[in-house]
Design an enzyme around this catalytic site. Structure first.
Site, PDB file in Angstrom:
ATOM      1  N   TRP A  14       0.817  -1.220   0.000  1.00  0.00           N
ATOM      2  CA  TRP A  14       0.000   0.000   0.000  1.00  0.00           C
ATOM      3  C   TRP A  14       0.848   1.267   0.000  1.00  0.00           C
ATOM      4  CZ3 TRP A  14      -0.292  -3.921   3.634  1.00  0.00           C
ATOM      5  CH2 TRP A  14       0.514  -3.745   4.776  1.00  0.00           C
ATOM      6  N   ARG A  15       2.163   1.079  -0.057  1.00  0.00           N
ATOM      7  CA  ARG A  15       3.033   2.247  -0.153  1.00  0.00           C
ATOM      8  C   ARG A  15       3.111   2.661  -1.613  1.00  0.00           C
ATOM      9  NH1 ARG A  15       7.210   1.621   4.226  1.00  0.00           N
ATOM     10  NH2 ARG A  15       5.994   2.304   6.043  1.00  0.00           N
ATOM     11  N   GLU A  41      -4.997   1.089   6.174  1.00  0.00           N
ATOM     12  CA  GLU A  41      -4.937   1.726   7.493  1.00  0.00           C
ATOM     13  C   GLU A  41      -5.885   1.065   8.483  1.00  0.00           C
ATOM     14  OE1 GLU A  41      -2.742   3.560   8.603  1.00  0.00           O
ATOM     15  OE2 GLU A  41      -1.763   4.095   6.727  1.00  0.00           O
ATOM     16  N   GLN A  79      -4.984  -2.279  14.396  1.00  0.00           N
ATOM     17  CA  GLN A  79      -4.567  -3.069  15.561  1.00  0.00           C
ATOM     18  C   GLN A  79      -3.864  -4.345  15.142  1.00  0.00           C
ATOM     19  OE1 GLN A  79      -7.654  -1.784  15.300  1.00  0.00           O
ATOM     20  NE2 GLN A  79      -8.502  -1.214  17.270  1.00  0.00           N
ATOM     21  N   LEU A 112      -8.511 -11.910  11.938  1.00  0.00           N
ATOM     22  CA  LEU A 112      -7.780 -10.665  12.191  1.00  0.00           C
ATOM     23  C   LEU A 112      -8.088 -10.084  13.561  1.00  0.00           C
ATOM     24  CD1 LEU A 112      -7.573  -8.176   9.183  1.00  0.00           C
ATOM     25  CD2 LEU A 112      -5.739  -9.161  10.536  1.00  0.00           C
ATOM     26  N   GLY A 113      -9.251 -10.409  14.102  1.00  0.00           N
ATOM     27  CA  GLY A 113      -9.627  -9.847  15.392  1.00  0.00           C
ATOM     28  C   GLY A 113     -10.241  -8.458  15.292  1.00  0.00           C
ATOM     29  N   TYR A 153      -6.409   9.337  13.966  1.00  0.00           N
ATOM     30  CA  TYR A 153      -5.226   8.773  13.323  1.00  0.00           C
ATOM     31  C   TYR A 153      -5.487   8.439  11.851  1.00  0.00           C
ATOM     32  CZ  TYR A 153      -2.141   5.500  11.271  1.00  0.00           C
ATOM     33  OH  TYR A 153      -1.341   4.920  10.353  1.00  0.00           O
ATOM     34  N   ASP A 162       0.032   7.815  16.039  1.00  0.00           N
ATOM     35  CA  ASP A 162      -0.291   6.427  16.385  1.00  0.00           C
ATOM     36  C   ASP A 162       0.686   5.961  17.467  1.00  0.00           C
ATOM     37  OD1 ASP A 162       2.109   6.036  15.090  1.00  0.00           O
ATOM     38  OD2 ASP A 162       1.446   4.264  14.000  1.00  0.00           O
ATOM     39  N   CYS A 176      13.009   2.864  16.730  1.00  0.00           N
ATOM     40  CA  CYS A 176      12.580   3.287  18.065  1.00  0.00           C
ATOM     41  C   CYS A 176      11.491   2.332  18.556  1.00  0.00           C
ATOM     42  CB  CYS A 176      12.064   4.720  18.018  1.00  0.00           C
ATOM     43  SG  CYS A 176      11.901   5.503  19.632  1.00  0.00           S
ATOM     44  N   CYS A 199      19.978   5.328  15.073  1.00  0.00           N
ATOM     45  CA  CYS A 199      18.860   6.272  14.926  1.00  0.00           C
ATOM     46  C   CYS A 199      19.338   7.623  14.409  1.00  0.00           C
ATOM     47  CB  CYS A 199      18.152   6.446  16.265  1.00  0.00           C
ATOM     48  SG  CYS A 199      16.752   7.580  16.169  1.00  0.00           S
ATOM     49  N   SER A 215      -8.693  -8.873  24.788  1.00  0.00           N
ATOM     50  CA  SER A 215      -8.114  -7.681  25.418  1.00  0.00           C
ATOM     51  C   SER A 215      -8.586  -7.507  26.857  1.00  0.00           C
ATOM     52  CB  SER A 215      -8.441  -6.425  24.618  1.00  0.00           C
ATOM     53  OG  SER A 215      -9.826  -6.240  24.526  1.00  0.00           O
TER      54      SER A 215
END
Length: 346
Positions: A21-22, A34, A39, A77-78, A117, A135, A189, A199, A295
């Site tokens: 998707w880039r 997205e 998640q 996928l949840g 987001y 995010d 990071c 970095c 969760s």
DNA sequence: TTCCTGCGCG
DNA sequence: CGCGCAGGAA
């Protein structure tokens, strides 16, 4: 630091991963990726993204599909509300925007399942609008960069970090800035084992300077969980299914006949409760047990086998065989049980 | 086995 | 502000 955007931009050009998707400005594809990535980790989401594009080439295809089909594609996928919301949003786009993806932030933000987001991500990636994404990666990078203690899971924290990001963003190329800061969070990071020595920001990172990298970001709340005890009835010849319609986990997905109890009982006591509740007769001992973690809940699931020696009323259920079963969206727990059933001898 | 990560809704 | 899912890392 004024160099922030420049430094991560240079780093990003050299270190970016190639993802499906880039390098596209197709708003539908970006939106889909997205929502899937909300998640979900990239490795897990990639195939789902490709499946969705293939099955629903256009927003209209998605909007006109039955919900069952969308949930089935999402299976595994949840966080299934994402799939239901995606479907709703596709219908919104079809009826409110003539099937064309909205091209300004506030219209994008109104779509079901699109929060701050995701709206910023779509606005910048698809339409080059200067909205900074915030995010989990951005929280981590910026909390460390500024050695910022404000908890990220509060209104104040969210506001503060959004301000930081919008002050740093490169207005000439917001899309690259957003991609770069998230990619830095994903590859350098990282929560653990951050590679600060490579970095691009290590000269000016306040968290690194203070040796507080692994204390950041700060969260205020700890998640609480409750225990639930599920008893499922499995009938291998003629599988019984029901749809979960309650406002609860796995809404609108399918499962075996279920009895939920307050706490664990002895097997024979449990058997009595199940038979009394459902009016079905089962074998005396369970055939499988799983602990399934969500969760906010730990589900202790026990699977019982239906006893088939006398007729009983199964008209409340959908009845199907194993190949029909593949058409229904089922939770990972049920799927895991079926994998075991199909690979071993029951 | 246990711990941890991830965004949006009602 | 509590809740929704699954899987990878420690």
């Amino acid at each position: 630091m004024r160099d922030f955007a420049l430094l991560i931009d240079v780093w990003y050009r050299q270190n970016k991963r190639n993802l499906p998707w880039r390098d596209t400005q197709n708003a539908y594809h970006i939106w889909l990726s997205e929502v899937i990535l909300q998640q979900t980790r990239v490795d897990q989401g990639k195939n789902y993204y490709l499946k969705f594009i293939k099955n629903f080439p256009t927003i209209k295809d998605l909007a006109l599909a039955p919900e069952d089909e969308v949930l089935k594609l999402w299976q595994g996928l949840g966080y299934y509300s994402r799939a239901r919301n995606l479907h709703t949003a596709a219908k919104q786009i079809l009826s409110n925007h003539d099937g064309h993806f909205p091209s300004n932030y506030s219209d994008i933000r109104q779509l079901k399942g699109v929060g701050d987001y995701t709206a910023a991500a779509i606005a910048s990636f698809a339409f080059d609008l200067p909205h900074a994404v915030v995010d989990g990666n951005v929280f981590r990078v910026l909390s460390r960069y500024y050695n910022e203690d404000t908890p990220i899971d509060t209104t104040l924290g969210k506001k503060l970090f959004t301000e930081y990001a919008n002050n740093l963003i490169n207005k000439k190329d917001p899309a690259s800035f957003n991609q770069a800061i998230m990619e830095l969070g994903a590859l350098v990071c990282t929560p653990k084992k951050a590679v600060c020595n490579t970095c691009p920001l290590n000269d000016s990172c306040q968290g690194l300077r203070a040796n507080r990298v692994y204390e950041l970001p700060v969260k205020s709340k700890k998640t609480k969980t409750r225990n639930r005890f599920f008893h499922y009835i499995y009938s291998e010849q003629n599988i019984l299914l029901q749809k979960r319609t309650q406002k609860d986990i796995w809404e609108n997905m399918y499962e075996f006949p279920l009895v939920e109890v307050e706490k664990q009982l002895t097997p024979s006591a449990t058997k009595n409760v199940i038979e009394k509740t459902l009016g079905l007769i089962i074998e005396p001992s369970p055939i499988a047990e799983y602990k399934h973690i969500l969760s906010h809940q730990h589900i202790f699931a026990t699977f019982w086998k239906l006893k088939l020696n006398k007729p009983m009323d199964t008209s409340n259920y959908i009845q199907c065989n194993h190949s029909d079963l593949a058409e229904y969206a089922i939770p990972r727990l049920i799927d895991r049980f079926l994998e075991q059933v199909n690979s071993s001898s029951f």
